[in-house]
Design an enzyme around this catalytic site. Sequence first.
Site, mmCIF file in Angstrom:
data_model
loop_
_atom_site.group_PDB
_atom_site.id
_atom_site.type_symbol
_atom_site.label_atom_id
_atom_site.label_comp_id
_atom_site.label_asym_id
_atom_site.label_seq_id
_atom_site.Cartn_x
_atom_site.Cartn_y
_atom_site.Cartn_z
ATOM 1 N N SER A 579 3.017 2.560 14.373
ATOM 2 C CA SER A 579 2.070 2.822 13.252
ATOM 3 C C SER A 579 0.556 2.110 14.532
ATOM 4 C CB SER A 579 2.406 2.079 11.948
ATOM 5 O OG SER A 579 0.739 2.189 11.459
ATOM 6 N N ASP A 665 5.096 11.905 6.950
ATOM 7 C CA ASP A 665 4.115 10.831 7.666
ATOM 8 C C ASP A 665 2.179 11.732 7.466
ATOM 9 O OD1 ASP A 665 2.171 9.160 8.187
ATOM 10 O OD2 ASP A 665 3.334 8.190 10.062
ATOM 11 N N HIS A 697 5.923 7.599 6.412
ATOM 12 C CA HIS A 697 5.170 6.792 7.459
ATOM 13 C C HIS A 697 6.054 5.314 7.808
ATOM 14 C CE1 HIS A 697 2.768 4.558 9.838
ATOM 15 N NE2 HIS A 697 2.248 4.043 9.785
#
Length: 721
Positions: A579, A665, A697
């Site tokens: 991320s 995602d 994600h």
Amino acid sequence: MNKATILATALSICCSSVNAQENASFIGKSNITLQSDLMTPEALWAMGRIGTAQASPDGKHIIYQVGYYSVKQNKGHQVIYIMDSDGKNNKMLTTSAKSETDAVWIKDGQKIAFLCDGQIWEMNSDGSGRKQLTNDKTGIDGFKFSPDEKYVILIKQIPYHGIIKEKPEDLPLTTGRVITDMNYRHWDEYVESIPHPYLAEVTSNGIGEGTDIMKGEPYECPVKPFGGAEQLAWSTDSKTIAYTSRKKTGINYAISTDTDIYLYNIESKQTVNICKPANYKEPEINMTKSMKNQAVNSEENLKNNPGYDVNPKFSPNGQYVAWLSMARNGYESDRNRLCVYNLKTGEKTYTTESFDSNVDDFCWSADSKTLYFLGIWHGCENIYQTNLKGNVMQLTDGWNDYGSVQMLNDGKKLLAERHSMSQASELYIVTPGKKEKTAKVEQITFENKHLYDQMTFGKIQQRWTKTTDGKDMMYWIILPAHFDETKKYPTLLFCEGGPQSPVSQFWSYRWNMQIMAANGYVVIAPNRRGLPGFGSEWNEEISGDWTGQCMNDYLSAIDDACKNLPFVDKDRLGAVGASFGGFSVYYLAGHHNKRFKCFIAHDGAFNLESMYTDTEEAWFSNWEYDDAFWNKDMTENAKRTYANSPHKFVDKWDTPILCIHGEKDYRINANQGMGAFNAARMRGIPAELLLFPDENHWVLKPQNGVLWQRTFFNWLDRWLK
């Protein structure tokens, strides 16, 4: 490196009861023997994962949920256990092939209600007498009984076509979607249904389908993507429901974090927003700019709770309702505070103002005078208490993270979940002390002890160093298993996501520090600028400065480790992260001055201009970047952010890189990972791309998780060993 594997029989996790063995689909607790004392991906997936728990009304028993996973079957299974409140007489109650979840006590502790296959069931406390209470055509996602048990809230999905139009009746097989506004997809799904709370009567014949208390409203309750039954609460007299909702749609939803607490009276059927006055009118918002300095976040408007307000809980005496409250609109990582609302006077009091960090969960004391809460400080999540005047005291201490807290129902003790970098979630009984950090803590579950007893874990250390601007920064050091202080080890810089998620004593089934230790790596995990637990100033310095001081902090930590830790091999360094951590890796790839020999980026942002319009939650980009990239009057922060996007420094890339991404995602779209990989290959740099068409994600499927770990360590071993 020792690539220890688990016996082949371990891949099909063993059953744990006679009934279970008769059903090949059942996945239960494993009783496996490891071939090595080093953790492997298969061993990680063999662990039971403790979920929700609840004490009986008399405080003598506890029911709790555990998830088990089979790599061979590539799926998971949830079961329910019961035990005495001291941890004795532990027994699995459910052994069917279908998952059974969300267990709660009903009928004064004589029965247990739970979810199975989208319906509410009940059973006796010994698991017998199973009876289906609902036969709902829609299916139930969650539920909450009223204190008098005459009613129950049912959380159900309703069709929603306010943004994605319905398919034409004569084209039932079309896969096309006609989209009219933003927020057409969220997290990992297209938004064609939303959750609503239904109020249903409980009768001797069972539970009906109920009435939608938000009928005709195109808004979510609970709030997606992660909200559940914790976002609703019953008053002690069973007459009022408090619920959480963000009453916005389309672009207004996409740019805003303004979620409020509402009270619904089941007799009058009237709803009141207790965060805002009845005549509230939201100030006009520029949708392409950060809300930091807009009127919606003015000092005057902050009185109207324009931020993220969730998870209401009524006090036992019925006089108050408390909830988690963020002050500002558009800032998803604002400091979480405890707000206490006086139901008689309408006064709001914030009782954790002296605690300059986040509140992550809380519960009321039996006498309604104290609130116990979880808070992050210096990389550890502990239990604190506050009274209604805001006097805060820390109850527990230690290198660990508490994940939930509730009263044990004896009015004296707390039931809590706790984990650390060296232990997955377990349940504990906590008895608060009268003085700071004197709580008595007793572990009552030992779900994975049979596996820990076979493993050697790396030790955890803590170190502080100076940053380039002269401030003190803490970082964790995770040592390899079987550590030899006379040797030098390949070392990983761990880059945290968020960007405002703490590098605390977390346990992850993917980014697991102990499996890195098992593979012979030292891990350096800095609490760089932008992380909670070190004061609001430290936490907020990252917004609008993604490539400034926080990147210097990363390099300060790894440079300090190379200089002062003799076991760190400065010639065998790697940087890894997901991320924002993945973004960090992409940025460092062009700015590391040959410190690192390889990189791994998972679900990271690569091109910030693309990311600005790709992400489904536009409030995030607005707050973190300050401006849309097309604004001619953009701030200096925004100019710097876009100018320093990682994709603009690919010409400086010179180091092998592994890119990982999930195609579901929608937070950080897969084009970001594919773009980074393609750029590396076109530059002639050794690179691999691990792409998951069916993951978001996160990586949630067992075999995908094992492939993730194998690919991760194969890449590191190739370049660092």
